[in-house]
Enzyme design. Structure first.
Site, mmCIF file in Angstrom:
data_model
loop_
_atom_site.group_PDB
_atom_site.id
_atom_site.type_symbol
_atom_site.label_atom_id
_atom_site.label_comp_id
_atom_site.label_asym_id
_atom_site.label_seq_id
_atom_site.Cartn_x
_atom_site.Cartn_y
_atom_site.Cartn_z
ATOM 1 N N THR A 34 0.839 -1.194 0.000
ATOM 2 C CA THR A 34 0.000 0.000 0.000
ATOM 3 C C THR A 34 0.869 1.237 0.000
ATOM 4 O OG1 THR A 34 -1.814 -1.065 1.109
ATOM 5 C CG2 THR A 34 -1.640 1.300 1.436
ATOM 6 N N GLY A 66 -2.726 -3.130 -2.302
ATOM 7 C CA GLY A 66 -4.126 -3.459 -2.116
ATOM 8 C C GLY A 66 -5.004 -2.403 -2.788
ATOM 9 N N HIS A 175 -6.866 -10.519 -1.018
ATOM 10 C CA HIS A 175 -6.126 -10.244 0.225
ATOM 11 C C HIS A 175 -6.891 -10.832 1.411
ATOM 12 C CE1 HIS A 175 -3.647 -8.595 3.225
ATOM 13 N NE2 HIS A 175 -3.590 -7.333 2.845
ATOM 14 N N TYR A 180 -7.515 -8.013 7.829
ATOM 15 C CA TYR A 180 -8.515 -7.249 7.078
ATOM 16 C C TYR A 180 -9.779 -8.092 6.892
ATOM 17 C CZ TYR A 180 -4.598 -4.115 6.349
ATOM 18 O OH TYR A 180 -3.538 -3.268 6.566
HETATM 19 C C1 LIG Z 1 4.650 0.059 3.012
HETATM 20 C C2 LIG Z 1 4.070 -1.329 3.057
HETATM 21 C C3 LIG Z 1 2.769 -1.531 2.618
HETATM 22 C C4 LIG Z 1 2.218 -2.821 2.625
HETATM 23 N N1 LIG Z 1 0.967 -2.995 2.123
HETATM 24 C C5 LIG Z 1 0.482 -4.254 1.958
HETATM 25 C C6 LIG Z 1 -0.727 -4.487 1.245
HETATM 26 O O1 LIG Z 1 -1.382 -3.580 0.700
HETATM 27 N N2 LIG Z 1 -1.154 -5.768 1.137
HETATM 28 C C7 LIG Z 1 -0.472 -6.808 1.697
HETATM 29 O O2 LIG Z 1 -0.911 -7.954 1.589
HETATM 30 N N3 LIG Z 1 0.689 -6.608 2.355
HETATM 31 C C8 LIG Z 1 1.191 -5.369 2.471
HETATM 32 N N4 LIG Z 1 2.412 -5.186 3.059
HETATM 33 C C9 LIG Z 1 3.219 -6.355 3.476
HETATM 34 C C10 LIG Z 1 4.176 -6.760 2.352
HETATM 35 O O3 LIG Z 1 3.492 -7.280 1.234
HETATM 36 C C11 LIG Z 1 5.181 -7.826 2.827
HETATM 37 O O4 LIG Z 1 4.489 -9.007 3.176
HETATM 38 C C12 LIG Z 1 6.013 -7.366 4.013
HETATM 39 O O5 LIG Z 1 6.507 -6.061 3.804
HETATM 40 C C13 LIG Z 1 7.168 -8.323 4.262
HETATM 41 O O6 LIG Z 1 8.008 -8.363 3.133
HETATM 42 P P1 LIG Z 1 9.420 -7.536 3.126
HETATM 43 O O7 LIG Z 1 10.097 -7.933 4.399
HETATM 44 O O8 LIG Z 1 10.116 -8.046 1.904
HETATM 45 O O9 LIG Z 1 9.103 -6.088 3.101
HETATM 46 C C14 LIG Z 1 2.975 -3.913 3.097
HETATM 47 C C15 LIG Z 1 4.280 -3.686 3.549
HETATM 48 C C16 LIG Z 1 4.833 -2.421 3.517
HETATM 49 C C17 LIG Z 1 6.262 -2.241 3.960
#
Ligand SMILES: Cc1cc2nc3c(=O)[nH]c(=O)nc-3n(C[C@H](O)[C@H](O)[C@H](O)COP(=O)(O)O)c2cc1C
Length: 376
Positions: A34, A66, A175, A180
């Site tokens: 997001t 999302g 999702h 959520y």
């Molecule tokens: C800024 C931000 C926004 C995120 N928004 C979503 C989202 O919209 N939907 C979702 O399923 N996960 C969301 N996540 C989780 C990420 O998809 C991911 O699972 C999480 O950051 C762990 O991966 P990473 O360690 O590689 O960042 C978000 C994470 C971050 C950092």
């Protein structure tokens, strides 16, 4: 095991993979993030360029931030993109066309934020809705959904998936994670209904998701890949585990698999953490690994890739990130999971995947939280 003088061999990350109509050139997935930067819910050229930069730079599959269905209070921040209405869908058409022009593949992550709150003060004009009007146990928020609300919500998810296909997206993800709406049905802490949408067991509380997957599948036909993202943890409580045993995990996900999920996206915060170490040890299968073992479907893992220790040095065979990259490659070579999601590392460095592909680990730009505030 790699020793300290051997650069990591990342070939396994760059093998092609097909799922239904989806043909991927490699195993690197941009995790959904997001950004809250689609003005009034409509993606524009800046959003399209942001995704295109990752497509140009070797990301195999992009899952969008999302993007919300056609319900009155389906989002919790003002600039989360809609996935309904002519303006927003036309904005998304610009996004997928830009990604395709750069040789990328992409699906939207279809979302309803349920009873959760956003990070700012903004709240939707309509009442928020959730299974039992609860944000968490003993934390009332919003309205309990009626039968009609539930039917309309399932139909809106199916419509969004069909719109994704019509616009030319390559797949769609639902999702169902992180506390959520869909997850609020799964979790007993937020689903206390005594009708056919609730119940004492996880399979009973999964009916909403199962019916939704069936409706989505019926809308998009047999070949368009549908992913479902799920997590044990909730933003409301990181310690929650919906399925504390493999048997409970199977009872949860087998009906979802049969309903038509092609790809399970097992969200965890650190990919190297075993899901049931009491069964297969400290190096055991992670959450996605168990999803693959149980369902036999394609699975995506995720969680802190490129964040722990010195990932740059790891690619040259030295530094504290070596264990992490070695573990990722070992798990993928063992077919524990098929695809790996990368979130924050790709947010800060659009060329992350391309740099890994050409062995330029020393050029990686580390994750910087300041990048959360730009569409870089
Ligand atoms: C800024 C931000 C926004 C995120 N928004 C979503 C989202 O919209 N939907 C979702 O399923 N996960 C969301 N996540 C989780 C990420 O998809 C991911 O699972 C999480 O950051 C762990 O991966 P990473 O360690 O590689 O960042 C978000 C994470 C971050 C950092």
């Amino acid at each position: 095991m790699l020793d300290n003088s051997t650069p990591a061999n990342t070939d396994v990350l760059f093998q092609p993979l097909s799922v239904g109509s989806l043909e991927l050139k490699n195993r690197i997935v941009m995790a959904p993030m997001t950004r809250n930067m689609a003005p009034e819910g409509v993606p524009n050229a800046a959003n399209a360029e942001y995704y295109k930069r990752r497509a140009e730079n070797a990301v195999g599959l992009i899952i969008s931030e999302g993007t919300v269905i056609n319900r009155p209070a389906s989002r919790n921040e003002q600039h989360i993109p809609f996935f309904h209405g002519d303006d927003a869908l036309s904005g998304w058409k610009g996004v997928i066309d830009a990604v395709h022009s750069a040789g990328g593949k992409m699906g939207p992550q279809i979302w309803h934020t349920g009873a959760t709150r956003g990070s700012g003060d903004w709240t939707p004009e309509a009442d928020v809705e959730s299974p039992s009007g609860l944000l968490a146990p003993d934390k009332p928020r919003g309205q309990q959904m009626t039968e009609e609300d539930i039917a309309d919500t399932i139909a809106a998810f199916a419509q969004a998936a069909l719109d994704a296909k019509t616009l030319g997206f390559d797949m769609a993800e639902l999702h169902g994670a992180h506390g959520y709406l869909i997850d609020e049905f799964f979790w007993s802490g937020t689903n206390q209904r005594d009708d056919a949408w609730g119940g004492a067991t996880l399979p009973e509380r999964s009916r909403f998701a199962v019916e939704m997957v069936r409706a989505v599948r019926a809308a998009v036909g047999p070949d368009f890949p549908i992913a479902l993202r799920i997590s044990q943890w909730k933003q409301q409580d990181y310690a929650v585990r919906l399925a504390p045993t493999p048997q409970e995990l199977e009872a949860w996900v087998a009906p979802l698999s049969e309903a038509g999920v092609d790809i399970f996206h097992g969200s965890q915060r650190r990919f190297w953490e075993p899901e049931f170490p009491e069964i297969d040890g400290e190096q055991g299968l992670n959450f996605a690994g168990w999803l693959k073992k149980i369902t036999g479907k394609t699975v995506i893992s995720v969680g802190s890739v490129g964040l722990e220790g010195d990932f740059f040095g790891a690619f040259a065979g030295k530094g504290s990130g070596t264990a992490e990259i070695t573990d990722l490659i070992r798990r993928m070579e063992n077919d524990e999971f098929d695809l790996i999601g990368v979130g924050r590392a790709l947010l800060s460095d659009p060329a992350w995947a391309a740099k890994i592909a050409r062995g330029a680990g020393d050029e990686l730009k580390g994750y910087d939280p300041a990048d959360l505030f730009k569409l870089g």
